[in-house]
Every structure is written in C-alpha cells, then in structure tokens.
Design an enzyme around this catalytic site. Sequence first.
Site, PDB file in Angstrom:
ATOM      1  CG  ASP A  29       1.253  17.952  20.193  1.00  0.00           C
ATOM      2  OD1 ASP A  29       2.153  18.692  19.859  1.00  0.00           O
ATOM      3  OD2 ASP A  29       1.561  16.461  20.007  1.00  0.00           O
ATOM      4  CE1 TYR A  61       5.729  13.578  24.829  1.00  0.00           C
ATOM      5  CE2 TYR A  61       7.938  12.404  24.990  1.00  0.00           C
ATOM      6  CZ  TYR A  61       7.130  13.533  24.979  1.00  0.00           C
ATOM      7  OH  TYR A  61       7.667  14.647  24.085  1.00  0.00           O
ATOM      8  CE1 TYR A 104       7.691  18.126  16.466  1.00  0.00           C
ATOM      9  CE2 TYR A 104       9.550  17.490  15.168  1.00  0.00           C
ATOM     10  CZ  TYR A 104       8.929  18.479  15.489  1.00  0.00           C
ATOM     11  OH  TYR A 104       9.412  19.685  15.370  1.00  0.00           O
TER      12      TYR A 104
END
Length: 409
Positions: A235, A299, A371
């Site tokens: 993103d 992440y 996501y």
Amino acid sequence: MPMVSSLDDVLEAAKEIAWSNLGDRTLCDACLGRLLGKAGHGLTNPERGRAVRERFRLPAADPCWVCRGLMAEIGEFATLVEGRLKSLEFATFLVGSRVDAEIVAREEALWRELVATHAEAIKSEVNREIGKRVAERMGKEPDFAHPDVVVIVETAFGTVEVKVNPLFLRGRYRKLVRGIPQTRWPCKRCRGKGCDHCGGKGKMYETSVEEIVAAAIIAQTGGSGHALHGMGREDVDARMLGRGRPFIVEIKEPKRRTVDLANVATAVNASGVVEVEDLRPATGDEVVTIKEERAGKVYRVLVRFGAPVEDEKLKRGIASLLGRPIAQRTPARVSHRRADRVRERVVSSIDVARSDGATAELRVTAEAGTYVKELVHGDQGRTTPSLAEALDVACEVLELDVLEIQDTG
Ligand SMILES: [Zn+2]
Ligand SMILES: [Zn+2]
C-alpha cells in the site's frame, strides 16, 4: 565433398520443376535459386540459381520477372539500415521486411505454375541477406528471440523503420518512507495532462519507487519512458523493508544499453526514500514470471485497540485466527478497481512483538494475497474472522510495513 552433394540435391529437386511453364519469363539467380531454396544445405540462393541455369540452359534475367531487380539492391538496403543504426548503442538486432505485394503475388503464382515444392519466400531471403551484411559491417549479432533493435525494411519505398526494444533490469527495492506508491499514479481526472485536482502535476503523488529507480537508469541510458513491474505491491502508506521486493524496471527506447549498475544503486540509495540491491539485466519474459509468483509475506502491524486488551486475551484471539481459512470479501478501499468476490487466505503465524493493553505491535506471516489491514480491523464484517471480531474490540491499524517477501529467488 559436402558442397558437391548439396548441389546434387538441388539439381535432383530441380528435375521435378516444370521449367517449360516459365515460357519467356526470365529470372535472376537469386529468384531462380529460391525456387529450390529448401533443397541442398550450405548454399546461397544465387549459387543454386547459377547451377540450375547452367544445367537446364535457362536464359539470364532481362529483367527478373519476379523481383524486377530487388534482389540486386540488397546491399543498398543494408547500407540504409546501417545508416539508421549507427547512432544507437546495441549488441543484437533483427531484420524484418515488407516486400511489395506485386512481387510476392508473382512469386507465389510461379510456385503453383512450376510446382515448386522446395521454394523459399522472398521475404525470408531479403531479411536474411540484409541481416548478414549488417552483421558483417557493424559487428553485431542477429538475435531472433530478444533483439535489442528490430528494423523493418519497406522495399517498395526504400524506407527503414527502427524499433528499439526496451531495456529490462531486475532487482529488489526497499521503500523506506510511507506515502509514495510503487508505480507512477496518473491523475484519473486529467489522465496526466495536469489539472486542479492534481495541482497541475498530472499525477497523484510527487514521486514513486518507479520514478526514482527509472530516473537513475535513464540518466545513463536515455529513453522515452519507463514502467515498473513488481512481485505484488505494498500500500502507499506501507513501507517495504527487509531484503526488499523483487521488481523489473523497463526503460523504453534507450539510446544506450550499457548500464553501470553500481552507479544506479548509488544514485537510488542517495534518495533516502528508496534503496535497491541485486540489480542485474533481465528480459521481457521475466516480467510475466515475476507477476505470477505468489510469495507469502511477513508484515509488521501496529494496532490500536478501541478498549484495553490484556495479553492473555490478545494471545487467545490471535490463536483463533491461525491455520484456518480467513474469508476476505474484496475490501471497500479497492472495490472500485477489483472484482467484488470472496477469497480465502491462511495466516500461518502472528507474533506479538510488544503490547501495552492500548496498542500492540504484531508480526504477521500470511499467504500471498492476504489483505492484512482487513485481517486486523475486519472491514465491517467483509473479512471474517478478523482480529477485531476475535477480540470483540475495535482494532485500528496505525502502521503497516512489509518485512519480508518469501519469494524463491
Ligand atoms: Zn529476381
Ligand atoms: Zn489532474
């Protein structure tokens, strides 16, 4: 002697041709030899033509009924091509041509009338013979798969079109800051022209990974444009850290193809915004494979809870999300550009790096295409289960970074 047996093959095949149907039409050695172009190895078509002319006592061209002298002009076409290529830096090339339609029609009519089953098309001889001369005179290599430049000779007009193929470099990038996209993001209102919406810039962000990397290469190579093909994308508000993300950058119509890769890396890294490593030459085919690779990712997520969450409760909530399918309906934030459907993804681990009841820093290892923001906040029920659902507490993602791309390279 191989040459003798090759000529024998040609003369043997020539017996099957209905030479009497030629009538008073005369052919040049090249056009005559091309009627047997696929018989006998290691010979040029003029060599085949001369042998056949002598053996079958055929008259010399006056002028050639098929090519009307085109085959005698190959050297001039090669000179034309050379003139167009000499200002370019390249190593490999490919010659193509568009031959006058009338010549092709006469040649094909002749194949049928003479029953020539071993004939070669004029276009293929024109391409090869121009290519041979260009290779000799310029010291460059013909390359059918990945030529640096392609030239198209238009024989009817004596013109040459030059197409410079893109230059591809592969590497890994780190994006050290939040707030820039991976690729240049054109303003959708003006489509790049510049308007009030984009402040006249024609794009939605001042810069991008693509623009920073491409600028460092174009400074050396020149070029008319660029593209960046990443193994997925993070993103705009996420950093890309660790070993970085594999990418291929494409430079369109480069004037030079020799790139000092260390110099490119130094220039990019000096931006303080993007860093690159492992730069190397690549091909256009690799763009397809890099886009297809489905790499898992690790992440770092900084979460703020809507109400205090104790460590034990956090751990139980996390455990309930692991190793089972998470159903993710296309997030509201990307639904304008992706089909609305439900995907199932698996999260293999979530470690708590730090938590104080109000916020927590997590390390999430998830399958390609997960996501992660939605996994945390639930996207108003579009992702289920989610951390927010498991804790029954609102979860806000304050920061998201990609720490690792688990690719095979
Ligand atoms: Zn001819
Ligand atoms: Zn605009």
